[in-house]
Scaffold this motif. Structure first.
Motif, PDB file in Angstrom:
ATOM      1  N   GLY A 175       0.614  -1.033  -0.128  1.00 16.96           N
ATOM      2  CA  GLY A 175      -0.070  -0.050  -0.102  1.00 16.96           C
ATOM      3  C   GLY A 175       0.855   1.151  -0.018  1.00 16.96           C
ATOM      4  O   GLY A 175       0.485   2.233  -0.759  1.00 16.96           O
ATOM      5  N   LEU A 176       2.047   1.223   0.707  1.00 17.95           N
ATOM      6  CA  LEU A 176       2.690   2.533   0.922  1.00 17.95           C
ATOM      7  C   LEU A 176       3.470   2.699  -0.475  1.00 17.95           C
ATOM      8  O   LEU A 176       3.339   3.636  -1.105  1.00 17.95           O
ATOM      9  N   ALA A 219      -0.927   6.753   5.372  1.00 18.05           N
ATOM     10  CA  ALA A 219      -0.529   5.812   6.611  1.00 18.05           C
ATOM     11  C   ALA A 219      -1.923   5.476   7.118  1.00 18.05           C
ATOM     12  O   ALA A 219      -1.982   4.240   7.518  1.00 18.05           O
ATOM     13  N   GLU A 220      -2.805   6.229   7.134  1.00 19.10           N
ATOM     14  CA  GLU A 220      -4.387   5.811   7.640  1.00 19.10           C
ATOM     15  C   GLU A 220      -4.767   4.330   6.781  1.00 19.10           C
ATOM     16  O   GLU A 220      -5.398   3.603   7.240  1.00 19.10           O
ATOM     17  N   VAL A 269      -3.512   2.294   5.293  1.00 22.66           N
ATOM     18  CA  VAL A 269      -2.720   1.027   5.365  1.00 22.66           C
ATOM     19  C   VAL A 269      -2.661   0.582   6.907  1.00 22.66           C
ATOM     20  O   VAL A 269      -1.859  -0.394   7.136  1.00 22.66           O
ATOM     21  N   GLY A 270      -3.244   1.468   8.058  1.00 20.14           N
ATOM     22  CA  GLY A 270      -3.274   1.339   9.087  1.00 20.14           C
ATOM     23  C   GLY A 270      -1.873   1.264   9.758  1.00 20.14           C
ATOM     24  O   GLY A 270      -1.622   0.725  11.014  1.00 20.14           O
ATOM     25  N   LEU A 271      -0.886   2.321   9.328  1.00 26.54           N
ATOM     26  CA  LEU A 271       0.180   2.199   9.831  1.00 26.54           C
ATOM     27  C   LEU A 271       0.498   2.571  11.169  1.00 26.54           C
ATOM     28  O   LEU A 271       1.357   2.317  12.299  1.00 26.54           O
ATOM     29  N   ARG A 272      -0.623   3.687  11.915  1.00 23.30           N
ATOM     30  CA  ARG A 272      -0.546   3.932  13.126  1.00 23.30           C
ATOM     31  C   ARG A 272      -0.985   3.063  14.093  1.00 23.30           C
ATOM     32  O   ARG A 272      -0.803   3.012  15.308  1.00 23.30           O
TER      33      ARG A 272
END
Length: 294
Positions: free
Chosen positions: A259-260, A266-267, A269-272
């Protein structure tokens, strides 16, 4: 097929899968009646585990759909059950008449079970993935973790990759522009399978892999299974405390990396939601690393 762990403990994985699939034109259909794959009871009651698996297979077959699973254990369990009943007509009849009869379902053995990473590798293809990349990931050094059930049992997975010397995840990593770094013991288990029986040994296994990945200069460990993530990311702080060390090694699900590379935020791909934070990944998720068109 989400399985039991991902929707509860690794929402970032599910989010990244859904958003990358949508970007690639893959339609994922939710079947709300899906239940557990049967893996947790397989070693205790094989017939019950088989019933649990085949029930899920029959639900997908009823809608004329193949199964795309995101958990390696689920994939291996469902794929093995599928192969077993397809190869044994008498067993399939027993399952249908004795086990599934009360559910009103029947399985005819017409579908395939694949892991989402395999769908990307085989059905989407490396060239199409490469064409979707719009973010420069060339600075990333990543350690691939295959895990036990992504490729085993090999015959249940149609031997699409060599479980003793796998390459598919490495190729998926390099296709998006990152470097896949080799490290000692990369074929070893995450330890999740024995966590409930021998916690000390279970945590010693991911400790070794974390040490070796860090020693190889990896910026992150890349996984394709929610329980492997639990062992390397959720348990990382605990391992550090037990062994009085610090790894601070981020763990990424491959769809997050994909996704990156595709320019998702970031939101998206749920990176946080990742437990071990990475400034480098957050910077990549920003606009500074976008490729410039020539």
């Amino acid at each position: 097929y989400l399985g039991c762990t991902a929707p509860v403990r690794t929402l970032n994985y599910e989010l990244a899968v859904r958003n990358t699939a949508a970007r690639l034109g893959i339609e994922l259909v939710d079947i709300n009646d899906f239940g557990c794959c049967g893996f947790p009871v397989k070693s205790v009651d094989h017939e019950t585990a088989l019933l649990m698996s085949v029930r899920n297979l029959s639900l997908a077959e009823e809608q004329e759909l193949d199964i795309c699973a995101i958990c390696s254990s689920c994939t291996g369990t469902l794929a093995e059950a599928n192969r077993t009943v397809k190869a044994d007509e008498e067993l399939l009849q027993h399952v249908n008449t004795q086990l599934l009869a009360s559910t009103g379902l029947q399985y005819n053995g017409t579908l395939k079970v694949r892991h989402f990473a395999r769908v990307l590798f085989e059905q989407v293809g490396l060239e199409r993935i490469r064409e979707s990349v719009c973010t420069d990931l060339s600075e990333l050094r990543l350690a691939a973790h295959y895990g036990c059930h992504y490729l085993k049992p090999a015959d249940a997975h149609d031997e699409f990759d060599d479980p003793e010397d796998p390459k598919s995840l490495d190729l998926l990593i390099t296709t998006v522009g990152a470097k896949s770094v080799h490290y000692e013991g990369r074929e070893q288990c995450c330890g999740g399978g024995i966590l409930g029986a021998d916690e000390q040994t279970a945590l010693a296994l991911p400790r070794l892999k974390l040490e070796r990945a860090v020693a190889a200069g990896a910026d992150a460990l890349v996984v394709v299974c929610p329980f492997c993530d639990i062992m390397y990311e959720f348990q990382q702080r605990r391992i550090e405390k037990i062994y009085d060390t610090r790894y601070r090694l981020p763990v990424l699900f491959y769809p997050q990396l994909l996704g990156l590379a595709m320019g998702l935020s970031a939101e998206e791909v749920g990176l946080r939601l990742n437990r071990v934070k990475s400034r480098k990944m957050m910077q990549i998720a920003g606009s500074g690393h976008r490729r410039t068109e020539s």
